[in-house]
Design a protein around this motif. Structure first.
Motif, PDB file in Angstrom:
ATOM      1  N   TYR A 210      63.150 -16.315  30.709  1.00 44.29           N
ATOM      2  CA  TYR A 210      61.798 -15.774  30.637  1.00 44.29           C
ATOM      3  C   TYR A 210      61.840 -14.265  30.754  1.00 44.29           C
ATOM      4  N   ASN A 211      60.883 -13.650  30.092  1.00 46.68           N
ATOM      5  CA  ASN A 211      60.758 -12.194  30.117  1.00 46.68           C
ATOM      6  C   ASN A 211      60.061 -11.776  31.417  1.00 46.68           C
ATOM      7  N   SER A 212      60.827 -11.311  32.355  1.00 49.99           N
ATOM      8  CA  SER A 212      60.196 -10.891  33.617  1.00 49.99           C
ATOM      9  C   SER A 212      59.886  -9.396  33.634  1.00 49.99           C
ATOM     10  N   ASN A 213      60.707  -8.596  32.971  1.00 47.80           N
ATOM     11  CA  ASN A 213      60.483  -7.142  33.007  1.00 47.80           C
ATOM     12  C   ASN A 213      59.100  -6.760  32.504  1.00 47.80           C
ATOM     13  N   ARG A 214      58.659  -7.463  31.474  1.00 46.98           N
ATOM     14  CA  ARG A 214      57.370  -7.132  30.869  1.00 46.98           C
ATOM     15  C   ARG A 214      56.238  -7.182  31.892  1.00 46.98           C
ATOM     16  N   PHE A 215      56.360  -8.097  32.832  1.00 47.58           N
ATOM     17  CA  PHE A 215      55.279  -8.283  33.799  1.00 47.58           C
ATOM     18  C   PHE A 215      55.266  -7.182  34.852  1.00 47.58           C
ATOM     19  N   PHE A 216      56.462  -6.877  35.396  1.00 52.18           N
ATOM     20  CA  PHE A 216      56.399  -5.839  36.446  1.00 52.18           C
ATOM     21  C   PHE A 216      56.246  -4.445  35.855  1.00 52.18           C
ATOM     22  N   LEU A 217      56.793  -4.215  34.658  1.00 50.44           N
ATOM     23  CA  LEU A 217      56.644  -2.872  34.072  1.00 50.44           C
ATOM     24  C   LEU A 217      55.177  -2.603  33.730  1.00 50.44           C
ATOM     25  N   ARG A 218      54.521  -3.607  33.183  1.00 48.14           N
ATOM     26  CA  ARG A 218      53.102  -3.439  32.844  1.00 48.14           C
ATOM     27  C   ARG A 218      52.302  -3.140  34.111  1.00 48.14           C
ATOM     28  N   ALA A 219      52.567  -3.902  35.180  1.00 45.22           N
ATOM     29  CA  ALA A 219      51.826  -3.704  36.428  1.00 45.22           C
ATOM     30  C   ALA A 219      52.120  -2.326  37.031  1.00 45.22           C
ATOM     31  N   LEU A 220      53.374  -1.895  36.964  1.00 41.97           N
ATOM     32  CA  LEU A 220      53.720  -0.568  37.500  1.00 41.97           C
ATOM     33  C   LEU A 220      53.005   0.530  36.711  1.00 41.97           C
ATOM     34  N   LEU A 221      52.955   0.370  35.390  1.00 46.36           N
ATOM     35  CA  LEU A 221      52.284   1.374  34.553  1.00 46.36           C
ATOM     36  C   LEU A 221      50.796   1.442  34.872  1.00 46.36           C
ATOM     37  N   LEU A 222      50.187   0.283  35.033  1.00 44.75           N
ATOM     38  CA  LEU A 222      48.746   0.271  35.324  1.00 44.75           C
ATOM     39  C   LEU A 222      48.479   0.949  36.667  1.00 44.75           C
ATOM     40  N   ARG A 223      49.342   0.708  37.631  1.00 41.76           N
ATOM     41  CA  ARG A 223      49.150   1.342  38.937  1.00 41.76           C
ATOM     42  C   ARG A 223      49.254   2.859  38.857  1.00 41.76           C
ATOM     43  N   LEU A 224      49.974   3.344  37.871  1.00 41.75           N
ATOM     44  CA  LEU A 224      50.114   4.793  37.711  1.00 41.75           C
ATOM     45  C   LEU A 224      49.036   5.382  36.811  1.00 41.75           C
ATOM     46  N   GLY A 225      48.029   4.597  36.512  1.00 41.65           N
ATOM     47  CA  GLY A 225      46.894   5.126  35.758  1.00 41.65           C
ATOM     48  C   GLY A 225      47.086   5.132  34.252  1.00 41.65           C
ATOM     49  N   CYS A 226      48.104   4.417  33.745  1.00 38.13           N
ATOM     50  CA  CYS A 226      48.357   4.442  32.297  1.00 38.13           C
ATOM     51  C   CYS A 226      47.479   3.433  31.562  1.00 38.13           C
ATOM     52  N   GLU A 227      47.244   3.750  30.296  1.00 37.69           N
ATOM     53  CA  GLU A 227      46.631   2.795  29.386  1.00 37.69           C
ATOM     54  C   GLU A 227      47.807   2.129  28.680  1.00 37.69           C
ATOM     55  N   VAL A 228      47.952   0.814  28.820  1.00 35.99           N
ATOM     56  CA  VAL A 228      49.169   0.158  28.337  1.00 35.99           C
ATOM     57  C   VAL A 228      48.886  -0.654  27.079  1.00 35.99           C
ATOM     58  N   SER A 229      49.678  -0.407  26.027  1.00 38.14           N
ATOM     59  CA  SER A 229      49.663  -1.308  24.873  1.00 38.14           C
ATOM     60  C   SER A 229      50.919  -2.157  25.001  1.00 38.14           C
ATOM     61  N   ASP A 230      50.711  -3.431  25.234  1.00 36.04           N
ATOM     62  CA  ASP A 230      51.852  -4.315  25.411  1.00 36.04           C
ATOM     63  C   ASP A 230      52.249  -4.863  24.045  1.00 36.04           C
ATOM     64  N   LEU A 231      53.375  -4.399  23.548  1.00 34.87           N
ATOM     65  CA  LEU A 231      53.766  -4.769  22.180  1.00 34.87           C
ATOM     66  C   LEU A 231      54.707  -5.961  22.149  1.00 34.87           C
ATOM     67  N   GLY A 232      54.909  -6.588  23.287  1.00 30.32           N
ATOM     68  CA  GLY A 232      55.650  -7.842  23.303  1.00 30.32           C
ATOM     69  C   GLY A 232      57.147  -7.677  23.173  1.00 30.32           C
ATOM     70  N   ILE A 233      57.766  -8.700  22.573  1.00 30.11           N
ATOM     71  CA  ILE A 233      59.230  -8.756  22.504  1.00 30.11           C
ATOM     72  C   ILE A 233      59.677  -8.360  21.101  1.00 30.11           C
ATOM     73  N   VAL A 234      60.621  -7.449  21.055  1.00 29.55           N
ATOM     74  CA  VAL A 234      61.170  -7.050  19.754  1.00 29.55           C
ATOM     75  C   VAL A 234      62.537  -7.703  19.612  1.00 29.55           C
ATOM     76  N   PRO A 235      62.769  -8.384  18.481  1.00 31.61           N
ATOM     77  CA  PRO A 235      64.056  -9.061  18.316  1.00 31.61           C
ATOM     78  C   PRO A 235      65.226  -8.077  18.235  1.00 31.61           C
ATOM     79  N   ASP A 236      66.418  -8.564  18.507  1.00 28.97           N
ATOM     80  CA  ASP A 236      67.618  -7.719  18.473  1.00 28.97           C
ATOM     81  C   ASP A 236      68.061  -7.482  17.029  1.00 28.97           C
ATOM     82  N   ARG A 237      67.222  -6.774  16.273  1.00 28.80           N
ATOM     83  CA  ARG A 237      67.591  -6.411  14.891  1.00 28.80           C
ATOM     84  C   ARG A 237      67.201  -4.958  14.693  1.00 28.80           C
ATOM     85  N   LEU A 238      68.032  -4.237  13.984  1.00 30.98           N
ATOM     86  CA  LEU A 238      67.767  -2.814  13.794  1.00 30.98           C
ATOM     87  C   LEU A 238      66.443  -2.581  13.073  1.00 30.98           C
ATOM     88  N   ASP A 239      66.203  -3.333  11.978  1.00 30.88           N
ATOM     89  CA  ASP A 239      64.983  -3.073  11.201  1.00 30.88           C
ATOM     90  C   ASP A 239      63.729  -3.348  12.039  1.00 30.88           C
TER      91      ASP A 239
END
Ligand code: AMP
Ligand code: MG
Length: 411
Positions: A210-239
């Motif tokens: 499971y993607n856990s980083n997405r949850f705490f990073l989003r919460a940390l950003l919000l606590r710092l007053g950021c407007e967060v666009s959560d763009l989800g998971i990007v696959p391991d491909r260069l393009d």
């Protein structure tokens, strides 16, 4: 040909370099004082009045003229010539009389002390006998003793707290000028990542997590007053990585990613950022959290955090947090650590500066979470802070160490 492997960068150097790139955002908005907690003040606030506005009583009791009360001689009582409640104001105090007064009510002209009602006796004829002779100024809160007219109450670059909202309100501010919120695009990289809710635990395929980083990073950003666009998971491909970065750069101040910043074959962040802008890939001399990337994609800043959850968490706190505060014009960026005795031993000194997950015990010392692996996020939940341990330092039970409470860095 491979570039020579750069040496590990000390954290303080990395932080100084990163902060050097964080020029303050232009853009001020006016927000309701009610909604300004955690925002950064864009202009200093100067008081247009004294707080409190007049001398007033800090007790329920009687306002007196000290000269009317003779020390060492109990008198028969003085008449009460007026009554002053909070919200009203009195007349000049007639000589040889008292004013009944309540907490917060203005001191009447001529009075120079307040006697609390517990030190007074109301006589049968309504006169009041003062049992303890006051000194001038007793139980009087002076005009301007909190804030003087013309004083700078809060400075530009100060982060607003609940108490500062109250102070701003006390000088009559219902709106506050604050720096606009940083716009942050957040995405996670990794083909192994699955979102909670998309797949049930018993249906997880081998190799998935499971993607856990997405949850705490989003919460940390919000606590710092950021407007967060959560763009989800990007696959391991260069393009896919290039495309995600390109679209995120258009309308964000910062693109923050986790994972993919090592130099493995499946780590596409480096070539993707380089193809669109510039990238410095740093190996920072801290544990956890070695790989860290900073660069630019068009007009946006780029920061790549390591994928391991504790590495991601710690590098956010020690690097990304001050960066985001500086973007918002915060002037006090130092993280304060406090000296606390270790109630554990740490025998394996590391060449890197370490941030150990610990918690305070009832005896005033620190205990260590048993598993300090960078993948064990439980340590950051069990703990209530970090020990900032210098490179090469072992810790014996009872040694004084530097402790950074999470309360200091999680807001
Ligand atoms: P990477 O930096 O991409 O090599 O990832 C390092 C480790 O962190 C791997 O074990 C990943 O599976 C794990 N990881 C990466 N991203 C995440 C995430 N968003 N949530 C939880 N673990 C992650
Ligand atoms: Mg990865």
């Amino acid at each position: 040909m491979n570039a020579p492997r750069p040496g590990l960068k000390p954290l303080d150097d990395a932080l100084a370099e990163l902060l050097g790139h964080a020029e303050a955002l232009a853009g001020v908005e006016s927000v309701s004082t009610f909604d300004a907690d955690g925002r950064v003040l864009a202009q200093e606030l100067v008081s247009a009045l004294h707080v409190p506005p007049q001398d007033n009583s800090s007790m329920d009791g009687y306002a007196v003229r000290c000269a009317d009360l003779v020390q060492g001689r109990s008198h028969t009582g003085l008449p009460v010539s007026q009554r002053i409640a909070a919200g009203s104001s009195g007349a000049p105090l007639a000589p040889m009389s008292l004013a009944r007064i309540f907490t917060g009510a203005p001191i009447p002209p001529g009075a120079d002390a307040v006697v609390m009602q517990e030190d007074c006796e109301v006589l049968a004829d309504g006169a009041v006998r003062i049992k303890a002779v006051p000194v001038p100024g007793q139980w009087i809160r002076r005009a301007g003793e909190d804030v003087a007219l013309g004083a700078v109450v809060l400075s530009r670059g100060e982060r607003l707290t609940p108490a500062s909202l109250g102070l701003a309100a006390s000088i009559g501010m219902n709106l506050l000028p604050v720096v606009r919120r940083p716009r942050v695009a957040l995405f996670s990289t990794g083909d192994e990542l699955v979102m909670p809710g998309d797949v049930a635990p018993e249906q997880m395929k081998p190799g998935s997590i499971y993607n856990s980083n997405r949850f705490f990073l989003r919460a940390l950003l919000l606590r710092l007053g950021c407007e967060v666009s959560d763009l989800g998971i990007v696959p391991d491909r260069l393009d896919a990585t290039v495309q995600a970065l390109r679209s995120a750069a258009e309308n964000h101040d910062l693109i923050l990613t986790s994972g993919g910043v090592s130099v493995g074959e499946e780590d596409h962040i480096k070539p993707a950022v380089q193809s669109l802008g510039s990238l410095d890939l740093w190996q920072i001399a801290i544990k956890p959290g070695k790989p860290f990337a900073h660069g630019r994609v068009q007009n946006a800043h780029f920061i790549g955090l390591p994928g391991n959850p504790v590495s991601s968490f710690v590098t956010f706190l020690v690097l990304v947090r001050p960066f985001l505060l500086k973007l918002q014009g915060v002037t006090q960026l130092a993280t304060h650590s406090i000296a606390v005795p270790a109630h554990f031993t740490w025998a394996r000194a590391d060449k890197r500066r370490e941030f150990l997950r610990v918690r305070r015990n009832a005896a005033g010392g620190l205990e260590l979470f048993a598993n300090q692996s960078s993948g064990v996020l439980t340590s950051a939940v069990w703990g209530d802070g970090l020990v900032d341990n210098p490179p090469g330092r072992t810790i014996a039970h009872g040694d004084t160490v530097r402790f950074i409470p999470f309360a200091e860095v999680l807001g």
